[in-house]
Design an enzyme around this catalytic site. Structure first.
Site, mmCIF file in Angstrom:
data_model
loop_
_atom_site.group_PDB
_atom_site.id
_atom_site.type_symbol
_atom_site.label_atom_id
_atom_site.label_comp_id
_atom_site.label_asym_id
_atom_site.label_seq_id
_atom_site.Cartn_x
_atom_site.Cartn_y
_atom_site.Cartn_z
ATOM 1 N N ARG A 1 -15.576 0.133 -3.705
ATOM 2 C CA ARG A 1 -14.780 1.193 -3.551
ATOM 3 C C ARG A 1 -14.653 1.133 -1.823
ATOM 4 N NH1 ARG A 1 -11.898 1.668 -8.679
ATOM 5 N NH2 ARG A 1 -13.513 2.151 -10.304
ATOM 6 N N ASN B 1 -7.099 -2.122 -5.833
ATOM 7 C CA ASN B 1 -6.704 -0.236 -6.050
ATOM 8 C C ASN B 1 -7.675 0.574 -5.200
ATOM 9 O OD1 ASN B 1 -8.749 -0.945 -7.708
ATOM 10 N ND2 ASN B 1 -8.419 1.043 -9.348
ATOM 11 N N HIS C 1 -2.510 -7.560 -14.517
ATOM 12 C CA HIS C 1 -3.744 -6.953 -15.408
ATOM 13 C C HIS C 1 -2.012 -6.862 -16.327
ATOM 14 C CE1 HIS C 1 -6.070 -2.820 -16.694
ATOM 15 N NE2 HIS C 1 -4.604 -2.997 -17.224
ATOM 16 N N ASP D 1 -15.042 -7.125 -14.057
ATOM 17 C CA ASP D 1 -14.123 -5.225 -14.306
ATOM 18 C C ASP D 1 -15.574 -4.644 -13.827
ATOM 19 O OD1 ASP D 1 -12.104 -3.859 -14.289
ATOM 20 O OD2 ASP D 1 -12.018 -3.753 -15.718
#
Ligand SMILES: [Zn+2]
Length: 370
Positions: free
Chosen positions: A49, A78, A163, A263
């Site tokens: 993150r 992301n 993805h 992941d």
């Protein structure tokens, strides 16, 4: 000053039985009877993150990596804000130099704003030395944009990691993306494959010599939808049927599935302790990966030790275009039994569906010379 660490009694897959590591610091000796010494793992799919979404930083993610035997993490774009410009990529690279405990390779976003309409500066990313671009976290539905991205990546020699899910539908999305790889000649990597049909499509594409690879996660080769108990089991792609899980195991065994990737997706307690529909999808994975690979695949005879290491080290190394680094050595005790306790995790994310699960196989030492 150099430290020498003599590791006695460990097995190497190439037949050696002892090893001397050198590193700064004092002299150490490790007795490793029955342990296995292998190069550090490479995770092609990690969500760190660092900025935004509340939890996990480069420090905590890379401590979790070391605990799980990973010496290289490939970081998905992301974050908030996303890694979608050369400027953001440079800022992130600087933070990595300052804070990361293992090697971290950023994978920038294909599109600006992780969106569906405007291509990011892919040439600029290539000049910064990235090996791949991806849409993970926000699937790109716009096929003409994807096509443009594939052509650009092909020209620049980059891997495209997609993805491949559209509204939760995987096989159709994989089929469309394999078609794009065929048309453009780009190297395509399908993230977290989760269905029998998806595995079948990749198997056929490989037979047709299309340049496609794919990955499976430990949760998809271990769990099915029948195991779901709470929101820690909510993940994209969602857990599927027994038949799908068996197809993933077959795909791993016959080489259709090239690599195992985590992941790893940490979330705060608040993001998980709520109703199923509003809970954030994703689970942490760095610290349970090896235990699950050994418990579910090696001890059950689905993969040999050497094949497991190929999927965790050798094959991902090929994808990132680097040689396996033998100075990043880890030691595994393949017989060690332990029970997963998220409170022991180095990761800030405690969101695991494997809490309380007994695993056989543990990382006992990680020497990362990052
Ligand atoms: Zn992901």
């Amino acid at each position: 000053m150099k430290e020498s660490i003599l590791i006695k009694g460990v097995r190497f897959l190439d037949g050696r039985v002892s090893y001397v590591l050198t590193k700064n610091g004092a002299e150490r000796k490790i007795e490793g009877e029955g342990w296995l010494a292998v190069p550090g793992f490479i995770d092609l799919h990690t969500h760190i993150r660092e900025q935004g979404i509340g939890t996990e930083t480069l420090q905590t993610a890379t401590s979790a990596a070391k605990a799980g035997g990973f010496t290289t993490l490939c970081m998905m774009p992301n974050t908030v804000p996303p890694i979608d410009s050369v400027q953001r990529l440079r800022e992130l690279k600087q933070k990595i130099i300052e804070r990361a405990l293992v090697s971290v390779l950023p994978i920038p976003s294909i599109a600006i704003g992780m969106g569906d309409s405007e291509l990011a500066d892919i040439e600029g990313f290539a000049k910064e030395g990235v090996f791949a671009i991806s849409d993970d976290g926000h699937t790109i539905y716009n096929l003409s944009l994807l096509r443009e991205a594939c052509l650009e990546a092909k020209r620049l020699g980059l891997l495209v990691i997609l993805h491949a899910e559209e509204d939760g539908k995987e096989p159709e999305a994989i089929e469309k993306r394999i078609e794009l790889a065929y048309q453009t000649g780009v190297r395509l990597h399908i993230a977290h494959i989760s269905t029998k049909d998806g595995v079948g499509l990749v198997r056929e594409a490989k037979k047709s010599r299309i340049d496609v690879t794919c990955e499976a996660t430990p949760h998809h080769f271990t769990l099915t939808e029948n195991d779901i108990r709470d929101t820690n089991f909510k993940v994209n792609p969602r857990l599927k049927s027994y038949k799908d899980r068996e197809a993933i195991r077959e795909g791993l065994a016959d080489g259709t599935i090239d690599i195992i990737a985590t992941d790893h997706a940490p979330h705060t307690k608040e993001a998980k302790e709520c109703g199923w529909n509003v809970a954030a999808p994703g689970m942490v994975g760095l610290e349970t990966c090896l235990g699950l690979v050994w418990t579910e695949l090696v001890h059950k005879g689905i993969l040999r030790e050497k094949e497991a290491i190929e999927k965790l080290v050798t094959n991902p190394a090929k994808m990132i275009g680097s040689k396996v680094d033998e100075t990043n050595l880890i030691l595994i005790d393949p017989e060690k039994e332990w029970i997963v306790n998220p409170l022991d995790f180095k990761s800030e994310g405690k969101n695991t569906p494997f809490s309380g699960r007994r695993l056989k196989g543990m990382v006992v030492y990680c020497c990362s010379i990052a």
